[in-house]
Design a protein around this motif. Structure first.
Motif, mmCIF file in Angstrom:
data_model
loop_
_atom_site.group_PDB
_atom_site.id
_atom_site.type_symbol
_atom_site.label_atom_id
_atom_site.label_comp_id
_atom_site.label_asym_id
_atom_site.label_seq_id
_atom_site.Cartn_x
_atom_site.Cartn_y
_atom_site.Cartn_z
ATOM 1 N N ILE A 71 -54.487 -30.600 -4.309
ATOM 2 C CA ILE A 71 -55.212 -29.352 -4.566
ATOM 3 C C ILE A 71 -54.259 -28.296 -5.113
ATOM 4 O O ILE A 71 -54.577 -27.587 -6.075
ATOM 5 C CB ILE A 71 -55.900 -28.847 -3.281
ATOM 6 N N GLY A 72 -53.082 -28.196 -4.515
ATOM 7 C CA GLY A 72 -52.092 -27.240 -5.011
ATOM 8 C C GLY A 72 -51.693 -27.535 -6.445
ATOM 9 O O GLY A 72 -51.546 -26.622 -7.269
ATOM 10 N N LEU A 121 -61.423 -24.629 1.297
ATOM 11 C CA LEU A 121 -60.035 -25.052 1.174
ATOM 12 C C LEU A 121 -59.522 -24.846 -0.230
ATOM 13 O O LEU A 121 -58.399 -24.385 -0.446
ATOM 14 C CB LEU A 121 -59.907 -26.527 1.563
ATOM 15 N N LEU A 122 -60.370 -25.161 -1.209
ATOM 16 C CA LEU A 122 -59.964 -25.045 -2.598
ATOM 17 C C LEU A 122 -59.920 -23.599 -3.047
ATOM 18 O O LEU A 122 -58.920 -23.126 -3.562
ATOM 19 C CB LEU A 122 -60.915 -25.836 -3.494
ATOM 20 N N MET A 123 -61.014 -22.875 -2.842
ATOM 21 C CA MET A 123 -61.140 -21.548 -3.412
ATOM 22 C C MET A 123 -60.336 -20.499 -2.655
ATOM 23 O O MET A 123 -59.737 -19.620 -3.239
ATOM 24 C CB MET A 123 -62.613 -21.125 -3.483
ATOM 25 N N ALA A 124 -60.319 -20.594 -1.346
ATOM 26 C CA ALA A 124 -59.540 -19.650 -0.555
ATOM 27 C C ALA A 124 -58.168 -20.200 -0.230
ATOM 28 O O ALA A 124 -57.324 -19.504 0.307
ATOM 29 C CB ALA A 124 -60.274 -19.316 0.740
ATOM 30 N N TYR A 125 -57.969 -21.503 -0.539
ATOM 31 C CA TYR A 125 -56.695 -22.190 -0.284
ATOM 32 C C TYR A 125 -56.311 -22.073 1.179
ATOM 33 O O TYR A 125 -55.191 -21.743 1.539
ATOM 34 C CB TYR A 125 -55.617 -21.587 -1.176
ATOM 35 N N TYR A 149 -52.652 -34.800 4.136
ATOM 36 C CA TYR A 149 -51.481 -34.087 3.610
ATOM 37 C C TYR A 149 -51.440 -34.195 2.094
ATOM 38 O O TYR A 149 -51.235 -33.201 1.381
ATOM 39 C CB TYR A 149 -50.240 -34.704 4.243
ATOM 40 N N SER A 150 -51.676 -35.389 1.576
ATOM 41 C CA SER A 150 -51.618 -35.618 0.133
ATOM 42 C C SER A 150 -52.752 -34.895 -0.595
ATOM 43 O O SER A 150 -52.561 -34.393 -1.705
ATOM 44 C CB SER A 150 -51.671 -37.115 -0.172
ATOM 45 N N ILE A 151 -53.934 -34.837 0.034
ATOM 46 C CA ILE A 151 -55.046 -34.102 -0.573
ATOM 47 C C ILE A 151 -54.675 -32.637 -0.742
ATOM 48 O O ILE A 151 -54.923 -32.030 -1.790
ATOM 49 C CB ILE A 151 -56.324 -34.246 0.285
ATOM 50 N N SER A 209 -46.010 -27.026 4.800
ATOM 51 C CA SER A 209 -45.236 -26.099 3.986
ATOM 52 C C SER A 209 -46.072 -25.664 2.807
ATOM 53 O O SER A 209 -47.089 -26.274 2.480
ATOM 54 C CB SER A 209 -43.962 -26.778 3.478
ATOM 55 N N ASP A 210 -45.627 -24.618 2.146
ATOM 56 C CA ASP A 210 -46.350 -24.163 0.964
ATOM 57 C C ASP A 210 -46.418 -25.266 -0.059
ATOM 58 O O ASP A 210 -45.436 -25.938 -0.333
ATOM 59 C CB ASP A 210 -45.646 -22.949 0.340
ATOM 60 N N ALA A 211 -47.599 -25.451 -0.648
ATOM 61 C CA ALA A 211 -47.767 -26.494 -1.662
ATOM 62 C C ALA A 211 -47.639 -25.932 -3.054
ATOM 63 O O ALA A 211 -47.640 -26.666 -4.019
ATOM 64 C CB ALA A 211 -49.127 -27.159 -1.493
ATOM 65 N N SER A 212 -47.537 -24.645 -3.175
ATOM 66 C CA SER A 212 -47.350 -24.039 -4.488
ATOM 67 C C SER A 212 -46.843 -22.642 -4.279
ATOM 68 O O SER A 212 -46.436 -22.271 -3.183
ATOM 69 C CB SER A 212 -48.677 -24.003 -5.263
ATOM 70 N N SER A 213 -46.851 -21.838 -5.313
ATOM 71 C CA SER A 213 -46.432 -20.457 -5.185
ATOM 72 C C SER A 213 -47.391 -19.705 -4.275
ATOM 73 O O SER A 213 -47.036 -18.703 -3.672
ATOM 74 C CB SER A 213 -46.377 -19.795 -6.559
#
Length: 420
Positions: free
Chosen positions: A237-238, A198-202, A231-233, A175-179
């Motif tokens: 990040i979010g 993963l971080l920069m392009a999410y 999953y927690s990582i 699911s979405d981890a943030s907006s």
């Protein structure tokens, strides 16, 4: 004005038990104990005036009038007699000087309280906004029901372990981890996960199906807990991307901070699901309830688990507010001394700002918690040693092909293994 106190413990007990407050003189609604008896305002004033004037009344009838709310003004003699019968005492009536002293005392206390209120520490608007932002970030990236984790590889506490269709299953169907939303873009070719992308392009990186089965390994919980860590990582990040100032750092520093702190933030977060009575972690459904024995079946030894449980117990007993909890996670993540960080000064400035907010929050909301901040910072020191032992044990797993195949590419990358 009277001294509204009771010399009778029995009378006070009746008052405290919220029995019907009826005036003992006339039966009207009583407002409290006045001159040692439960009375209404009218009879209170009548008794005070009568005693101060030393009035003498004569009953026009036979001296046994029944005093009620409607007729209490008809016979002052019987009304005063009734006041004395229920225990009202003239000794409780204040003199004019005493009344004035009492008024002065009340006024002085009001002024002192107003001064204390003015001097009471408060959060600035900027500090409150930071806390609000972190709370929102946490709520968007942490679901204590773990509903979106229920679709991943199930826990297997004994017997042979069957691989899921994808060893990176934990990186799919999140699911979405943030907006912001995770965008699903499986990488063609191999199953490599790049934390930078993963971080920069999410984005999440997928993997090709693999239907191979493990042997009857003692590490039956490894696939499931590897998914849980992946999953927690993703969720951390979010959370990190919504910390004020984090996005302003260089991509290299963002990655360095995340790779070296993510397990510590996960350990902090897991404290919300840690049950102090059962000494276990409950992540939603009964299937996702983990005790120490379950974690040993994922390859972790007591060198990690004993201090981890001790840490969880100590943190739980601090009874942190949620505001303090999210601030501690952000402070943990923004540590300038993490390996690979280039702009130490900038990261340190962000962390110092969060530390100031945390200390201000404690001053405002935990006036007696002088040592709370120090205890919280000590927890960050404890996390460093836990981090070191955790990474050591994951590296050992990653160097064994039969075990590394159970780890997701993201876990391998973050904790030092090589993804090929």
């Amino acid at each position: 004005m009277e001294m509204a106190v009771s010399t009778s413990s029995q009378a006070q007990d009746e008052f405290d038990r919220n029995v019907p407050r009826i005036c003992g003189v006339c039966g009207d609604k009583a407002t409290g104990f006045h001159f040692n008896a439960m009375t209404c305002e009218g009879c209170k004033g009548f008794f005070r005036r009568s005693m101060k004037r030393r009035a003498t009344f004569t009953c026009p009838f036979n001296g046994s009038c029944n005093i009620t709310k409607e007729n209490r003004r008809h016979c002052q003699a019987c009304r005063l007699k009734r006041c004395l019968e229920i225990g009202m005492m003239k000794e409780f009536i204040l003199t004019d000087e005493e009344v004035q002293r009492k008024k002065d005392l009340i006024q002085r206390r009001k002024e002192e309280e107003a001064l204390r209120e003015a001097q009471r520490p408060r959060l600035t608007e900027e500090q409150q906004n930071i806390i609000t932002t972190l709370l929102e970030a946490h709520h968007k990236t942490y679901d204590d029901s773990y509903q979106d984790f229920s679709r991943f590889r199930p826990p297997v506490r004994e017997g042979p372990v069957t691989r899921s269709a994808s060893r990176a299953a934990s990186l799919h169907s999140l699911s979405d981890a943030s907006s912001d939303s995770f965008s699903h873009s499986p990488e063609s070719g191999d199953s490599k996960v790049n934390l930078s992308n993963l971080l920069m392009a999410y984005q999440e990186q997928g993997s090709s199906p693999d239907s191979a089965e493990d042997d009857g390994s003692r590490l039956s919980m490894l696939p499931h807990l590897a998914d849980l860590v992946s999953y927690s990582i993703q969720k951390v990040i979010g959370f990190a991307k919504m910390i004020p100032g984090f996005r302003d750092l260089t991509a290299e520093d963002q990655i360095a901070l995340l790779k070296s702190s993510v397990i510590e933030v996960i350990m902090l977060r897991s404290n919300q699901s840690f049950n102090l009575e059962e000494m276990s972690w409950s992540c939603g459904s009964p299937d996702f309830k983990y005790c120490v024995n379950d974690v040993t079946k994922a390859g972790h030894t007591l060198e990690l688990l004993e201090p981890l449980v001790k840490f969880q117990v100590g943190l739980k007993k601090l009874n942190l507010h949620e505001e303090e909890h999210v601030l501690l996670m952000a402070i943990c993540l923004l540590s300038p001394d993490r390996p690979g960080v280039q702009d130490h000064a900038r990261v340190e400035a962000l962390q110092d700002s969060l530390c100031e907010v945390l200390q201000a929050y404690i001053r405002v909301n935990h006036p007696g918690g002088r040592l709370l901040y120090a205890k919280m910072i000590q927890k960050l020191a404890d996390l460093r040693s836990l981090n070191e032992e955790h990474s050591k044990q994951y590296r050992q797993l990653s160097f064994q092909p039969e075990h590394s195949m159970q780890l997701t590419p993201l876990v391998l990358e973050v904790f030092g293994g090589q993804v090929t």
